[in-house]
Design an enzyme around this catalytic site. Structure first.
Site, PDB file in Angstrom:
ATOM      1  N   ASP A  89       0.819  -1.217   0.000  1.00 18.87           N
ATOM      2  CA  ASP A  89       0.000   0.000   0.000  1.00 18.87           C
ATOM      3  C   ASP A  89       0.852   1.267   0.000  1.00 18.87           C
ATOM      4  O   ASP A  89       1.494   1.588   0.996  1.00 18.87           O
ATOM      5  CB  ASP A  89      -0.904  -0.028   1.244  1.00 18.87           C
ATOM      6  CG  ASP A  89      -1.873   1.142   1.290  1.00 18.87           C
ATOM      7  OD1 ASP A  89      -2.188   1.706   0.221  1.00 18.87           O
ATOM      8  OD2 ASP A  89      -2.321   1.490   2.392  1.00 18.87           O
ATOM      9  N   ASP A 282      -2.104   5.441  -5.404  1.00 20.22           N
ATOM     10  CA  ASP A 282      -2.401   4.546  -4.289  1.00 20.22           C
ATOM     11  C   ASP A 282      -2.605   3.106  -4.744  1.00 20.22           C
ATOM     12  O   ASP A 282      -3.656   2.742  -5.236  1.00 20.22           O
ATOM     13  CB  ASP A 282      -3.661   5.061  -3.580  1.00 20.22           C
ATOM     14  CG  ASP A 282      -4.013   4.258  -2.339  1.00 20.22           C
ATOM     15  OD1 ASP A 282      -3.226   3.379  -1.948  1.00 20.22           O
ATOM     16  OD2 ASP A 282      -5.076   4.525  -1.767  1.00 20.22           O
TER      17      ASP A 282
END
Ligand SMILES: *[C@@H]1O[C@H](CO)[C@@H](O)[C@H](O)[C@H]1NC(C)=O
Ligand SMILES: *[C@@H]1O[C@H](CO)[C@@H](O)[C@H](O)[C@H]1NC(C)=O
Ligand SMILES: *[C@@H]1O[C@H](CO)[C@@H](O)[C@H](O)[C@H]1NC(C)=O
Ligand SMILES: *[C@@H]1O[C@H](CO)[C@@H](O)[C@H](O)[C@H]1NC(C)=O
Ligand SMILES: *[C@@H]1O[C@H](CO)[C@@H](O)[C@H](O)[C@H]1NC(C)=O
Length: 474
Positions: A89, A282
């Site tokens: 992430d 992201d």
């Protein structure tokens, strides 16, 4: 925007995923200070366990699967090493793992078995730091417990003393590897403490790489693996030029990978006019989220059917053969995303595909409205780009990806201002005037912090909601 009950459904679904398989390899040739790891998409066809909470609610009687979201990395934690699979992430900055004793992991279905757990008391290298670890993600999942330090390794590369969290209380069956800016660590945002060295910084500290920078190549929707190179760039994985843009700061500090989108074209249609829009890079988000008005125009152009309950849209799966380009321009570099990269399969565990009421197979569309939230370039965008995240210089370098490239030429990212080999700075880059959170919203700095952007489960919740709302048929 999303109801609490939906978040609970999503969280519990997340716990039922299994059958993950994530090989990782190390690429450390020629004495380079580069650490390369293979990352893998979830590529399982195993049926997933029926979700207990759903059964209790009696709302939906299907088992769901989605093969095309989430990227994982294999690692080990502690001494002796315990294997863990972590969700990669860039939208958060803490690594955390589950512990076998949490109420989630001790459930009879053993939801944490596949991703692995860590028991601090059985590691001889464990050191306690503090009991203020507490993270939550926009999909409603989260974890809290201790911050500790221990040995962590990835593909044979050992980091001796890495700080990370243990989820003594957790609603996510997989640990997460957040590799963003230290200022976005929940230790800073929630506990008000100074940032610590998260994984990439600690790799620098321990001499494994030269600089806090890494490159990500996610590859094609139809491919299962990509890779991340800490401290290096693979010049065979993109089509030059590799162009560098400044990260947008928020309230004067760098906490998130925000860059400025200046133009968006779908085929020959320019959508949204001239833009100066901050967008977040992201990998923890499966979908791409753009301003509602732009998304409406996109949906009109592709004939997507929007479901407001799910905040997602469906398109006929035949769009997966469409090669129209969606061009995202950032001052100078343009990343073209082919339409087919935006058409995600939704398959039930019994192998069926949902349909529209007219019987046409329905797929999930890879772009959704951001509403009042952050604009996010998630995996549906990122697969088409090669991205170098240079946290040392606050630069993002972008180039069109070279899909399925098997060639490799790895160069080390050194130190200093122009440390990314082969990258050229964009002259006079546009500064964002929209999409920034403003001084009170800067993530990791103020009240809204400690919330990160894992949205990988969104597509599954979308399917459930669509079935509930009668938009789709199974
Ligand atoms: C990654 O972990 C999974 C589960 O432990 C395992 O099946 C797989 O072989 C691992 N891959 C590599 C390359 O170690
Ligand atoms: C380790 O074991 C001790 C003694 O059994 C216990 O009090 C403590 O809570 C355990 N710590 C962790 C981190 O599990
Ligand atoms: C974690 O933070 C959230 C939000 O501030 C709070 O509601 C929750 O109680 C905290 N959890 C723990 C265990 O401290
Ligand atoms: C990449 O490889 C996958 C799997 O072999 C294939 O399905 C896909 O079409 C390839 N993509 C491109 C752009 O060649
Ligand atoms: C979109 O970008 C590609 C290059 O990636 C370019 O060839 C094409 O002309 C662009 N489309 C438009 C409408 O500008």
């Amino acid at each position: 925007m999303k109801s609490t009950s939906l978040l609970a459904i999503v969280a519990s679904l997340a716990q039922t995923l299994d059958g993950l398989s994530i090989p990782s390899i190390q690429q450390r040739g020629d004495g380079l200070k580069v650490v390369g790891l293979e990352i893998q998409k979830r590529a399982a066809t195993n049926p997933i366990h029926r979700d207990n909470k759903l059964k209790k609610r009696g709302s939906v009687e299907v088992e769901l699967d989605n093969e095309e979201t989430l990227y994982f990395i294999n690692g080990t934690v502690g001494t002796p090493p315990r294997p863990v699979r972590l969700h990669l992430d860039t939208g958060s900055s803490d690594l955390w793992v589950n512990t076998p004793a949490s109420s989630l992991c001790s459930e009879s279905t053993q939801p944490c078995r596949y991703a692995g757990t860590y028991n601090a008391n059985s590691s001889s290298t464990y050191e306690y730091i503090g009991s203020y670890f507490n993270i939550s993600y926009v999909d409603g999942t989260g974890a809290s417990g201790d911050y500790v330090s221990d040995t962590v390794s990835f593909a044979g590369t050992k980091i001796n003393r890495l700080q990370f969290g243990i989820g003594y209380s957790s609603s996510n069956s997989q640990g997460i590897l957040g590799i963003g800016y230290p200022l976005n660590e929940v230790q800073v945002g929630r506990a008000g403490l100074r940032p610590y060295n998260n994984l990439p910084l600690q790799m620098v500290e321990e001499g494994l790489i030269q600089s806090n920078a890494y490159s990500l190549w996610l590859n094609d929707l139809d491919a299962n693996t990509g890779n991340i190179l800490f401290g290096g760039v693979d010049t065979e994985k993109y089509h030059p030029p590799l162009l560098s843009l400044p990260v947008e700061s928020e309230a004067g500090v760098y906490a998130e990978f925000l860059i400025t989108l200046t133009k968006f074209q779908l085929g020959n249609n320019q959508i949204g006019g001239d833009l100066a829009l901050a967008v977040l890079l992201d990998t923890g988000s499966s979908l791409t989220y753009l301003p509602d008005t732009m998304v409406q125009e996109i949906y009109n152009a592709v004939g997507a059917q929007y479901d407001s309950d799910a905040n997602a849209a469906y398109v006929p799966c035949s769009l997966a053969r469409d090669r129209t380009l969606l061009n995202f321009t950032f001052s100078s570099p343009t990343i073209s995303v082919e339409m087919n990269e935006l058409v995600l399969d939704l398959i039930t565990s019994s192998g069926r595909r949902p349909t529209f009421s007219n019987g046409v197979a329905a797929c999930l569309f890879g772009i959704a409205p951001a509403g009042t939230g952050t604009n996010v370039l998630g995996d549906t965008f990122l697969r088409s780009a090669y991205v170098v995240y240079d946290l040392e210089n606050n630069l993002i370098s972008l180039a069109p990806t070279k899909f399925n490239s098997t060639a490799t030429r790895i160069l080390e990212i050194g130190t200093g201002e122009n440390s990314v080999p082969g990258a050229t700075r964009v002259q006079n880059p546009v500064k964002a005037t929209a999409g920034l959170h403003g001084p009170n919203g800067a993530s990791g700095i103020s009240g809204s912090s400690g919330s990160s952007t894992i949205r990988g489960m969104g597509s599954m919740s979308a399917l459930i909601m669509a079935v509930m709302a009668g938009v789709l048929v199974l």
